[in-house]
Design a protein around this motif. Structure first.
Motif, mmCIF file in Angstrom:
data_model
loop_
_atom_site.group_PDB
_atom_site.id
_atom_site.type_symbol
_atom_site.label_atom_id
_atom_site.label_comp_id
_atom_site.label_asym_id
_atom_site.label_seq_id
_atom_site.Cartn_x
_atom_site.Cartn_y
_atom_site.Cartn_z
ATOM 1 N N UNK A 355 0.898 -1.222 -0.039
ATOM 2 C CA UNK A 355 0.071 -0.170 0.074
ATOM 3 C C UNK A 355 0.936 1.095 -0.052
ATOM 4 N N UNK A 356 0.267 2.367 -0.216
ATOM 5 C CA UNK A 356 0.923 3.630 -0.400
ATOM 6 C C UNK A 356 0.876 4.452 0.930
ATOM 7 N N UNK A 357 1.853 4.923 1.399
ATOM 8 C CA UNK A 357 2.228 5.955 2.659
ATOM 9 C C UNK A 357 2.377 5.071 3.703
ATOM 10 N N UNK A 358 2.055 5.828 4.894
ATOM 11 C CA UNK A 358 2.050 5.255 6.142
ATOM 12 C C UNK A 358 1.698 6.135 7.264
ATOM 13 N N UNK A 359 1.748 5.933 8.662
ATOM 14 C CA UNK A 359 1.195 6.544 9.704
ATOM 15 C C UNK A 359 1.332 8.026 9.212
ATOM 16 N N UNK A 360 0.219 8.873 9.935
ATOM 17 C CA UNK A 360 0.153 10.443 9.738
ATOM 18 C C UNK A 360 -0.462 10.654 8.222
ATOM 19 N N UNK A 361 -0.655 9.686 7.338
ATOM 20 C CA UNK A 361 -0.992 9.953 5.998
ATOM 21 C C UNK A 361 -2.217 9.303 5.636
ATOM 22 N N UNK A 362 -2.999 9.882 4.744
ATOM 23 C CA UNK A 362 -4.234 9.367 4.317
ATOM 24 C C UNK A 362 -4.114 8.560 3.058
ATOM 25 N N UNK A 363 -2.956 8.149 2.659
ATOM 26 C CA UNK A 363 -3.010 6.861 1.629
ATOM 27 C C UNK A 363 -3.389 5.649 2.478
ATOM 28 N N UNK A 364 -3.559 4.751 1.711
ATOM 29 C CA UNK A 364 -4.082 3.203 2.248
ATOM 30 C C UNK A 364 -2.996 2.720 3.225
ATOM 31 N N UNK A 365 -1.699 3.020 2.854
ATOM 32 C CA UNK A 365 -0.762 2.405 3.889
ATOM 33 C C UNK A 365 -0.887 2.976 5.474
ATOM 34 N N UNK A 366 -1.629 4.155 5.763
ATOM 35 C CA UNK A 366 -1.514 4.864 6.701
ATOM 36 C C UNK A 366 -2.701 4.609 7.456
ATOM 37 N N UNK A 367 -4.019 4.055 6.626
ATOM 38 C CA UNK A 367 -5.168 4.058 7.260
ATOM 39 C C UNK A 367 -5.765 2.446 7.003
ATOM 40 N N UNK A 368 -5.350 1.545 6.184
ATOM 41 C CA UNK A 368 -5.797 0.347 5.991
ATOM 42 C C UNK A 368 -4.717 -0.783 6.540
ATOM 43 N N UNK A 369 -5.594 -1.233 7.682
ATOM 44 C CA UNK A 369 -4.661 -1.933 8.428
ATOM 45 C C UNK A 369 -5.309 -3.423 8.783
ATOM 46 N N UNK A 370 -4.499 -4.574 9.342
ATOM 47 C CA UNK A 370 -5.236 -5.680 9.606
ATOM 48 C C UNK A 370 -6.248 -5.652 10.545
ATOM 49 N N UNK A 371 -7.183 -6.377 10.387
ATOM 50 C CA UNK A 371 -8.200 -6.841 11.452
ATOM 51 C C UNK A 371 -8.668 -8.378 11.275
ATOM 52 N N UNK A 372 -8.502 -9.020 12.375
ATOM 53 C CA UNK A 372 -8.656 -10.794 12.574
ATOM 54 C C UNK A 372 -9.854 -10.562 13.591
ATOM 55 N N UNK A 373 -10.801 -11.400 13.384
ATOM 56 C CA UNK A 373 -11.847 -11.692 14.234
ATOM 57 C C UNK A 373 -12.039 -13.120 14.174
ATOM 58 N N UNK A 374 -12.323 -13.932 15.485
ATOM 59 C CA UNK A 374 -12.647 -15.192 15.580
ATOM 60 C C UNK A 374 -13.430 -15.499 16.809
ATOM 61 N N UNK A 375 -13.996 -16.383 16.959
ATOM 62 C CA UNK A 375 -14.902 -16.753 18.480
ATOM 63 C C UNK A 375 -16.293 -16.932 18.019
ATOM 64 N N UNK A 376 -16.966 -17.110 18.806
ATOM 65 C CA UNK A 376 -18.619 -17.404 18.866
ATOM 66 C C UNK A 376 -19.241 -16.422 17.760
ATOM 67 N N UNK A 377 -20.029 -16.831 16.883
ATOM 68 C CA UNK A 377 -20.701 -15.837 16.124
ATOM 69 C C UNK A 377 -19.662 -15.724 14.790
ATOM 70 N N UNK A 378 -18.531 -16.022 14.769
ATOM 71 C CA UNK A 378 -17.756 -15.857 13.519
ATOM 72 C C UNK A 378 -17.643 -17.170 12.905
ATOM 73 N N UNK A 379 -18.498 -17.670 11.967
ATOM 74 C CA UNK A 379 -18.780 -18.786 11.463
ATOM 75 C C UNK A 379 -18.063 -18.906 10.046
ATOM 76 N N UNK A 380 -17.641 -17.931 9.585
ATOM 77 C CA UNK A 380 -16.910 -18.144 8.326
ATOM 78 C C UNK A 380 -15.377 -18.187 8.504
ATOM 79 N N UNK A 381 -14.712 -18.446 7.388
ATOM 80 C CA UNK A 381 -13.398 -18.579 7.327
ATOM 81 C C UNK A 381 -12.728 -18.107 6.205
ATOM 82 N N UNK A 382 -11.472 -17.133 6.194
ATOM 83 C CA UNK A 382 -11.099 -16.676 4.919
ATOM 84 C C UNK A 382 -10.765 -15.105 4.858
ATOM 85 N N UNK A 383 -10.915 -14.530 3.846
ATOM 86 C CA UNK A 383 -10.739 -13.132 3.978
ATOM 87 C C UNK A 383 -12.050 -12.381 3.385
#
Length: 562
Positions: A355-383
């Motif tokens: 991605x483009x850029x990093x922290x302190x910038x509005x490019x995707x590299x500054x604002x698109x980050x990992x999010x991982x969820x699992x546990x009860x109610x998380x029935x799916x697997x994948x992306x």
């Protein structure tokens, strides 16, 4: 909710990294990974949204307070602490019978009404600062004269002698949870774990750093390409998409051998710090499993913004300040207690790749980050490729726990949407294609709508121009569509203006730069503090003179009675 600090899009193993994060990767394997999840380019606004489900301006934390222009300070949206007209998820869940815990970075205010102990958390061990040393309590940047403040259940506290941030924060959270297990009818719990990894200063125990010695000897270009390939292989970046080509990358081969070795060692410490964080997160999972709690626990693991590109050591005052505070940049001990490692802008770009850029910038590299969820109610697997936002976390957890999302009168309602449909089916959408989701922090601004993103990237790397991208096809933001689609450009500009008016965005000056503003604010605050002492001293002097004059007059009156 597990919030890593300054972790880039491709930093976790599950997102294509060479860094070993087996415990986080195991959570990912048992749940879903979001590859289109967005936050603020700065930590405090993200944390405000994660905890309230409300836009950061309406929550009172539009920007980092220490980087807020002086004429914005204290204005609506720029109070620099969590406002009382927003409700945290901790308050909502506590009303529903949950015990609530926070261990780690807070950075949303330290007044009586804004500390986490006043915002719905039963037990807290909180850092109210942008960052902190990972081994001891001392200033961590030249702009700070005092050590960052820590609070235990709302009261100032100190750190133990054997403190290492990731280890101690997990130990504290385990103690909180375990302390309530003895109840006759234990309550369910909500925990917020705010790691310091991998925020400045980058520090890790030697045994973790040593695992990456030699890993980064080929430099940042090689790492950036490897991360692109890893992200594609992990399924979080389209194989047909072009990786980002901004900002410009320095030539690794132009460095001397000593400079290469030093830069590579800094990145090795960064990797070791992230692996250490994962190791201690694994101890939390191990505890929950042994206590019979893990199978009924929902995990949300994410980062607050993109990787840190700042280099405090480039400052003319850094060396003298570091020596006075007790920091070393010696190669042999880099990462250990008393040291100060920094990855800098070029390795930061690689950590955000593709991605483009990093922290302190509005490019995707500054604002698109990992999010991982699992546990009860998380029935799916994948992306999950659907667009998701920081304000979506609160309604998601409320739905998964069966807790009402009704907001009391006089409080801002939740603006995010539940991600639960995507937790059941990774192909599910979340936000309607015609919904405009705006953002703004320190002049970096834009709006998401369907597959499109309008963005203005400001200082220090951007030029302030509005650009239009199809981030579904082009997440690397390599093809500006503004001239090809002028109608869409105008539509999204209108959407942004409506958003800015609704939440109360205040434009920063054209000359604004976060680093420059940090220095301006530091000098202003220090001057005002010193001026305050001069004013107080002058006032005391005047009072003493007045008292002395009265005393002399009384004495004269006694000696010369009428």
């Amino acid at each position: 909710m597990v919030v890593a600090d300054d972790v880039g899009f491709s930093d976790f193993g599950a997102y294509g990294s060479e860094i070993r994060t087996p415990h986080i990767d195991a959570i990912a394997a048992n749940g879903v990974r979001f590859n289109n999840f967005h936050v603020s380019p700065m930590c405090s606004p993200t944390r405000a949204m994660l905890l309230t489900g409300v836009d950061s301006h309406l929550a009172g934390v539009a920007s980092l307070y220490v980087a807020t222009p002086l004429h914005h300070r204290g204005r609506p949206g720029y109070e620099g602490e969590l406002r009382t007209d927003v409700v945290t998820i901790a308050s909502r869940l506590r009303r529903a019978g949950y015990r609530t815990y926070l261990s780690g970075k807070w950075n949303l205010g330290r007044t009586a009404s804004s500390l986490p102990s006043a915002r719905g958390f039963d037990r807290t061990f909180a850092l109210d600062a942008t960052g902190a040393d990972n081994y001891e309590k001392k200033p961590y940047l030249p702009i700070y004269d005092e050590p960052p403040p820590w609070f235990a259940d709302g009261e100032p506290t100190d750190l133990p002698d054997d403190f290492y941030s990731s280890e101690h924060l997990v130990d504290t959270l385990v103690d909180f949870i375990d302390g309530d297990r003895g109840a006759v009818e234990p309550s369910p719990f909500f925990a917020y774990l705010g790691f310091q990894a991998v925020h400045l200063p980058v520090q890790a125990p030697r045994e973790f750093t040593e695992r990456y010695v030699g890993t980064y000897d080929e430099g940042w270009d090689a790492l950036r390409h490897a991360r692109h390939q890893g992200a594609v292989a992990a399924g979080v970046f389209p194989a047909t998409a072009t990786p980002a080509n901004t900002p410009e990358q320095a030539d690794w081969e132009a460095l001397t051998p000593d400079e290469k070795a030093f830069a590579a060692k800094n990145m090795a410490v960064n990797a070791g710090m992230l692996e250490a964080m994962d190791h201690h997160f694994g101890r939390l999972v191990e505890y929950l499993t042994g206590a019979g709690l893990a199978e009924n626990t929902v995990f949300a693991v994410l980062s607050d913004n993109g990787p840190e590109a700042g280099d405090p050591a480039a400052s003319a005052v850094f060396d003298s300040w570091a020596e006075g505070v007790g920091y070393s940049r010696e190669l042999a001990t880099l990462g250990e207690q008393g040291s100060y490692a920094i990855i800098g802008p070029h390795f930061a770009r690689a950590a955000a790749a593709p991605l483009a850029y990093y922290k302190f910038h509005g490019g995707e590299g500054g604002i698109r980050v990992p999010l991982i969820m699992s546990g009860p109610g998380v029935e799916a697997k994948g992306v999950v490729p659907a667009f998701a936002h920081a304000t979506d976390i609160v309604p998601t957890l409320l739905e998964l726990t069966g807790t009402s999302d009704t907001t009391p009168a006089g409080k801002h309602p939740i603006s995010g949407l539940s991600l639960a449909p995507a937790l059941r089916d990774v192909a599910a959408g979340i936000h309607p294609a015609d919904e405009a989701i705006g953002f703004e922090t320190a002049g970096h601004a834009g709006v998401f709508k369907g597959e499109y993103k309008l963005v203005r990237v400001g200082a220090p790397e951007g030029d302030g121009r509005w650009r239009l991208f199809n981030i579904q096809e082009d997440p690397g933001e390599t093809r500006d569509l503004a001239s090809e689609q002028p109608q869409r450009l105008e539509e999204l500009l209108s959407d942004y203006e409506a958003y800015a008016e609704r939440v109360g965005v205040r434009e920063v000056p054209a000359s604004y730069s976060p680093g420059r503003q940090l220095l301006i604010n530091y000098l202003f605050d220090r001057t005002m503090a010193n001026l305050g002492w001069w004013v107080a001293g002058a006032g005391l002097g005047i009072l003493l003179i007045v008292a002395l004059v009265r005393c002399i007059r009384r004495r004269r009156a006694q000696l010369n009675p009428r």
